[in-house]
Every structure is written in C-alpha cells, then in structure tokens.
Design a protein around this motif. Structure first.
Motif, mmCIF file in Angstrom:
data_model
loop_
_atom_site.group_PDB
_atom_site.id
_atom_site.type_symbol
_atom_site.label_atom_id
_atom_site.label_comp_id
_atom_site.label_asym_id
_atom_site.label_seq_id
_atom_site.Cartn_x
_atom_site.Cartn_y
_atom_site.Cartn_z
ATOM 1 N N LEU A 60 6.929 20.123 8.423
ATOM 2 C CA LEU A 60 7.330 19.187 9.479
ATOM 3 C C LEU A 60 8.146 19.894 10.553
ATOM 4 O O LEU A 60 7.968 19.664 11.748
ATOM 5 C CB LEU A 60 8.142 18.019 8.892
ATOM 6 C CG LEU A 60 7.355 16.888 8.268
ATOM 7 C CD1 LEU A 60 8.298 15.889 7.599
ATOM 8 C CD2 LEU A 60 6.493 16.194 9.296
ATOM 9 N N ASP A 62 7.977 23.021 11.354
ATOM 10 C CA ASP A 62 7.077 23.874 12.132
ATOM 11 C C ASP A 62 6.348 23.069 13.204
ATOM 12 O O ASP A 62 6.216 23.524 14.345
ATOM 13 C CB ASP A 62 6.078 24.596 11.223
ATOM 14 C CG ASP A 62 6.752 25.659 10.362
ATOM 15 O OD1 ASP A 62 7.864 26.118 10.717
ATOM 16 O OD2 ASP A 62 6.160 26.033 9.327
ATOM 17 N N GLU A 63 5.886 21.865 12.856
ATOM 18 C CA GLU A 63 5.255 20.982 13.850
ATOM 19 C C GLU A 63 6.248 20.644 14.964
ATOM 20 O O GLU A 63 5.922 20.706 16.147
ATOM 21 C CB GLU A 63 4.805 19.668 13.198
ATOM 22 C CG GLU A 63 3.628 19.762 12.285
ATOM 23 C CD GLU A 63 3.350 18.402 11.634
ATOM 24 O OE1 GLU A 63 3.719 17.350 12.198
ATOM 25 O OE2 GLU A 63 2.749 18.405 10.541
ATOM 26 N N TYR A 64 7.435 20.264 14.554
ATOM 27 C CA TYR A 64 8.507 19.912 15.490
ATOM 28 C C TYR A 64 8.819 21.093 16.411
ATOM 29 O O TYR A 64 8.941 20.943 17.629
ATOM 30 C CB TYR A 64 9.741 19.500 14.683
ATOM 31 C CG TYR A 64 11.003 19.269 15.475
ATOM 32 C CD1 TYR A 64 11.194 18.091 16.185
ATOM 33 C CD2 TYR A 64 12.023 20.221 15.482
ATOM 34 C CE1 TYR A 64 12.370 17.874 16.894
ATOM 35 C CE2 TYR A 64 13.193 20.003 16.184
ATOM 36 C CZ TYR A 64 13.368 18.825 16.885
ATOM 37 O OH TYR A 64 14.526 18.616 17.580
ATOM 38 N N GLU A 67 6.232 21.659 19.162
ATOM 39 C CA GLU A 67 6.399 20.704 20.261
ATOM 40 C C GLU A 67 7.679 20.997 21.052
ATOM 41 O O GLU A 67 7.698 20.868 22.280
ATOM 42 C CB GLU A 67 6.398 19.272 19.730
ATOM 43 C CG GLU A 67 5.032 18.848 19.207
ATOM 44 C CD GLU A 67 4.959 17.384 18.855
ATOM 45 O OE1 GLU A 67 5.341 16.549 19.697
ATOM 46 O OE2 GLU A 67 4.513 17.081 17.734
ATOM 47 N N TYR A 115 10.174 12.741 15.277
ATOM 48 C CA TYR A 115 10.326 13.499 14.034
ATOM 49 C C TYR A 115 11.382 12.907 13.114
ATOM 50 O O TYR A 115 11.312 13.089 11.900
ATOM 51 C CB TYR A 115 10.533 14.991 14.320
ATOM 52 C CG TYR A 115 9.183 15.616 14.575
ATOM 53 C CD1 TYR A 115 8.408 16.085 13.524
ATOM 54 C CD2 TYR A 115 8.647 15.646 15.848
ATOM 55 C CE1 TYR A 115 7.140 16.599 13.744
ATOM 56 C CE2 TYR A 115 7.374 16.159 16.079
ATOM 57 C CZ TYR A 115 6.626 16.627 15.018
ATOM 58 O OH TYR A 115 5.362 17.119 15.238
#
Length: 157
Positions: A60, A62-64, A67, A115
C-alpha cells in the motif's frame, strides 16, 4: 522503481526548462534525491509493524509513494517555473503560481484521504494514525528543506 523515477527526475531537471542558476538546479535535484532515499527508511524506523502488517502495509505504501511522486513532479515543475520568473514576476503570474501551489496541496490532502481509507480497512487504527503522523512530520520537514533553498517573491514597489 524509485530509482527509475529519480533518474527520470534528474534527466528532466538537467534537460528541462532552464532556471536562473545551474547551482539551484543541482541543489534542488540533490535535495530531492536525498529526500526520496530518506523517506522510506524513516518510515521503516518510526513505524513498528508485525510481519503480517508489513505484508499489508508496504505494498500500500508503494502505491501511495508512486502517486505522491507524481505530485512531487508537479511541485518540481511549479518550482522551476517560479525560479525562472521570480525576479520579474507579474501580479498575474504570482496569482497563477500561488493558485497552482494551493491546488497541489489540495491534491496531496485528497491522496492522504484516499490512502487513509485504504489502510484503515486492513490495518489497525493506531498503525494508520501513526503512519500519517510520521508522513505529516516528514512532509513538513521536506517542504521546509525544499523551500529554504529558493527566494521569496519580490515586492516590486
């Protein structure tokens, strides 16, 4: 992935729009690289996670982070524009740059909310709260480190 982003960032800064001082360009690039490298390690040290929480949190994060890096790229463009124009900034240009900066902050808050919701579904509330406390502290520090390296808008009286 992060190093690829940093390489693109460096190339963009080196080949992109020229700014008044090559020293400022290199200083900004160096600072951004340093911030990127420190961010994950700071979170890792300040956010104790069980093994199970790590398996959920880091993907999570890494996704954040991806972005968040897009927002940093937009911020870099805004800073570059400002550095090009700050010595002769018109009122209209000042308003535009200020508005764009405010919109970037708003996008950052929207990203944090997105997030927060995602993390809250799969992680303990205190872990999520602590992460966003740490993230906020790091963001404040990083913003200070960035803005401390360029001049304020000149008052043209």
């Amino acid at each position: 992935m992060k190093f690829g982003y940093l390489l693109i960032l460096l190339l963009f800064l080196a080949l992109g729009r020229s700014i008044p001082s090559q020293a400022q360009n290199m200083q900004l690039a160096s600072l951004l690289i340093q911030i990127e490298l420190e961010q994950r390690e700071s979170i890792r040290q300040a956010l104790p996670l069980t093994e199970e929480e790590q398996q959920v949190f880091w993907p999570l994060y890494d996704e954040y982070s991806i972005e968040k890096n897009k927002l940093r790229e937009d911020k870099i463009l805004l800073i570059q524009t400002y550095l090009q124009e700050y010595s002769n900034l018109s009122d209209k240009e000042s308003n535009t740059l200020t508005w764009e900066g405010l919109l970037l902050r708003e996008k950052g808050v929207d990203l944090d909310k997105k997030y927060f919701k995602k993390m809250s579904k799969v992680l303990p509330a205190k872990t999520v709260g602590r992460f966003f406390q740490i993230e906020s502290q790091l963001q404040t520090l990083n913003n200070w480190r960035i803005i401390n390296n360029f001049p304020l808008i000149r008052n043209q009286k």
